[in-house]
Motif scaffolding. Structure first.
Motif, short mmCIF file in Angstrom:
data_model
loop_
_atom_site.label_atom_id
_atom_site.label_comp_id
_atom_site.label_asym_id
_atom_site.label_seq_id
_atom_site.Cartn_x
_atom_site.Cartn_y
_atom_site.Cartn_z
N ARG A 81 -10.25 2.48 -1.68
CA ARG A 81 -10.70 3.19 -0.50
C ARG A 81 -11.08 2.18 0.58
O ARG A 81 -11.53 1.06 0.29
CB ARG A 81 -11.89 4.10 -0.80
CG ARG A 81 -13.12 3.41 -1.29
CD ARG A 81 -14.25 4.40 -1.55
NE ARG A 81 -14.74 5.01 -0.32
CZ ARG A 81 -15.62 6.01 -0.28
NH1 ARG A 81 -16.09 6.53 -1.42
NH2 ARG A 81 -16.04 6.50 0.85
N SER A 123 -1.82 7.13 -8.87
CA SER A 123 -1.06 7.28 -7.63
C SER A 123 -1.19 8.71 -7.11
O SER A 123 -1.82 9.56 -7.75
CB SER A 123 0.42 6.94 -7.86
OG SER A 123 1.01 7.85 -8.77
N GLN A 138 2.80 5.88 4.94
CA GLN A 138 3.28 4.56 4.56
C GLN A 138 4.53 4.21 5.34
O GLN A 138 5.43 5.05 5.53
CB GLN A 138 3.59 4.51 3.06
CG GLN A 138 4.16 3.17 2.59
CD GLN A 138 4.70 3.24 1.17
OE1 GLN A 138 4.44 4.19 0.44
NE2 GLN A 138 5.47 2.23 0.77
N PRO A 169 -1.03 7.22 0.71
CA PRO A 169 -2.32 7.36 1.40
C PRO A 169 -2.87 8.79 1.29
O PRO A 169 -2.12 9.76 1.30
CB PRO A 169 -1.97 7.02 2.85
CG PRO A 169 -0.53 7.40 2.98
CD PRO A 169 0.09 7.07 1.65
N LEU A 188 0.14 0.83 5.79
CA LEU A 188 -0.28 2.19 6.07
C LEU A 188 -0.55 2.32 7.56
O LEU A 188 -1.17 1.46 8.18
CB LEU A 188 -1.54 2.54 5.28
CG LEU A 188 -1.42 2.50 3.76
CD1 LEU A 188 -2.72 2.96 3.11
CD2 LEU A 188 -0.25 3.34 3.27
N PHE A 198 -5.81 4.95 -1.21
CA PHE A 198 -4.41 4.59 -1.38
C PHE A 198 -4.22 3.89 -2.72
O PHE A 198 -5.19 3.56 -3.43
CB PHE A 198 -3.93 3.68 -0.24
CG PHE A 198 -4.69 2.38 -0.14
CD1 PHE A 198 -4.22 1.24 -0.77
CD2 PHE A 198 -5.88 2.30 0.57
CE1 PHE A 198 -4.92 0.03 -0.69
CE2 PHE A 198 -6.58 1.10 0.66
CZ PHE A 198 -6.10 -0.03 0.03
N THR A 199 -2.96 3.66 -3.08
CA THR A 199 -2.61 2.94 -4.31
C THR A 199 -2.15 1.54 -3.98
O THR A 199 -1.31 1.34 -3.09
CB THR A 199 -1.50 3.69 -5.08
OG1 THR A 199 -1.99 4.94 -5.54
CG2 THR A 199 -1.03 2.88 -6.28
N LEU A 212 -9.90 6.38 3.89
CA LEU A 212 -8.51 6.34 3.44
C LEU A 212 -8.50 5.87 1.99
O LEU A 212 -9.11 4.85 1.65
CB LEU A 212 -7.72 5.37 4.32
CG LEU A 212 -6.19 5.40 4.28
CD1 LEU A 212 -5.67 6.75 4.71
CD2 LEU A 212 -5.64 4.30 5.19
N TYR A 227 0.83 -1.19 0.00
CA TYR A 227 0.00 0.00 0.00
C TYR A 227 0.88 1.26 0.00
O TYR A 227 1.80 1.38 0.80
CB TYR A 227 -0.92 0.00 1.22
CG TYR A 227 -1.60 -1.33 1.46
CD1 TYR A 227 -2.32 -1.94 0.44
CD2 TYR A 227 -1.51 -1.98 2.69
CE1 TYR A 227 -2.94 -3.16 0.64
CE2 TYR A 227 -2.13 -3.20 2.90
CZ TYR A 227 -2.83 -3.79 1.87
OH TYR A 227 -3.44 -4.99 2.07
N ARG A 228 0.54 2.21 -0.89
CA ARG A 228 1.33 3.43 -1.04
C ARG A 228 0.41 4.64 -1.18
O ARG A 228 -0.77 4.52 -1.44
CB ARG A 228 2.23 3.34 -2.28
CG ARG A 228 3.20 2.18 -2.28
CD ARG A 228 4.00 2.16 -3.58
NE ARG A 228 3.14 1.95 -4.74
CZ ARG A 228 3.37 2.47 -5.94
NH1 ARG A 228 4.42 3.27 -6.14
NH2 ARG A 228 2.56 2.22 -6.95
#
Length: 299
Positions: A47, A66, A269, A30, A274, A39-40, A37, A27-28
């Motif tokens: 989400r 991203s 992250q 945020p 996260l 994130f990518t 939340l 996870y990246r």
């Protein structure tokens, strides 16, 4: 077996199967808004509630999405994607939907967040002439109109409650992608402060700090940032003038990345996970996220 027993058995089996399909991911980037939340993971936006659980996929395009940021009213999410070859800034409803392209810079760009009035702030290398310089650019997501902040070498930004003051980062190894530790050279990341619309010169925050200081965030009269003053990148806070510096997290090994603040909480992250840091209680925890995905998470 009675019909009721069959129904219960099938229900339990289906529930077990759905849990088995969920897996842990990487996870990246945020983005935080209240209890949500974004994130990518797997190159898409997802989400999940800040309490964790099985995440919901927001995008499915083959290109990577991203650097998400959520608007102040929670209705939109801005992000970077390469739908039409190069990276550009897009915006879409937080509930999901078709992305709208906001920029046509034809160069690298990095979403920094939103202004208090709902405009998207991003850093771009689209300046006059060939250069490594970056500028902070603001784009209206409705009209598409843009304007630059007159700040040299600015690459990250945060605004105070009134939107009249901007804290921005100059330099930093995140610009060149260098992962050196304990760097203290001339490209060391610095945080500066400027009164928007004024003729005043920007002022460097904490010039006495011989360490990298980046990712500025603002909350209730204090600056929150990421610094390697104690070794690894961790969360710190300080007064608006850079005094009264306090270390908030004490991670070693993995660096804090992608920190974002909303409503007194900071999401960031660390490694593949996260975390959520609560400023009021000084508590830090991992957000337990699972992906319901058909991708092989073991590769």
């Amino acid at each position: 077996m009675t019909p009721l027993a069959r129904i219960v058995t099938v229900t339990i089996a289906l529930g077990t199967a759905s849990v088995a399909l969920a897996a842990h991911g990487y996870y990246r980037f945020p983005a935080l808004f209240r209890d949500t939340l974004v994130f990518t993971a797997e190159g898409d936006l997802w989400r999940v509630p800040i309490t964790g659980g099985v995440a919901q996929r927001l995008t499915t395009h083959p290109a990577e999405e991203s650097q998400a940021a959520i608007s102040p009213d929670g209705s939109r999410v801005a992000f970077v994607a390469a739908y039409d070859s190069g990276n550009e800034v897009y915006v879409m409803p937080l509930a999901g939907g078709a992305p709208k392209r906001l920029t046509f810079d034809a160069t690298r760009c990095w979403v920094q967040g939103f202004t208090r009035s709902g405009e998207v702030v991003y850093a771009t290398e689209n300046v006059i002439g060939p250069t490594w310089r970056r500028v902070l650019r603001i784009v209206n997501p409705d009209s598409g109109q843009t304007h630059d902040l007159p700040l040299a070498d600015a690459n990250e930004a945060a605004f105070d409650d009134t939107g009249s003051t901007v804290w921005f980062t100059r330099f930093g190894l995140h610009v060149t992608g260098d992962n050196a530790r304990d760097y203290r050279g001339g490209a060391m990341a610095q945080i500066w402060r400027w009164n928007i619309g004024s003729n005043d010169e920007a002022q460097r925050v904490a010039p006495d700090l011989a360490a990298n200081l980046k990712r500025p965030m603002w909350w209730k009269g204090r600056i929150y940032a990421v610094s390697d003053a104690a070794g690894s990148d961790n969360l710190w806070s300080m007064a608006a003038d850079g005094t009264d510096r306090q270390q908030l997290t004490h991670h070693r090994g993995w660096d804090v990345k992608g920190a974002t603040l909303d409503d007194g909480r900071i999401a960031y992250q660390l490694g593949a996970d996260l975390h959520l840091f609560d400023i009021a209680t000084s508590t830090d925890r991992i957000v337990p996220i699972e992906l319901a995905s058909d991708f092989d998470q073991e590769r």
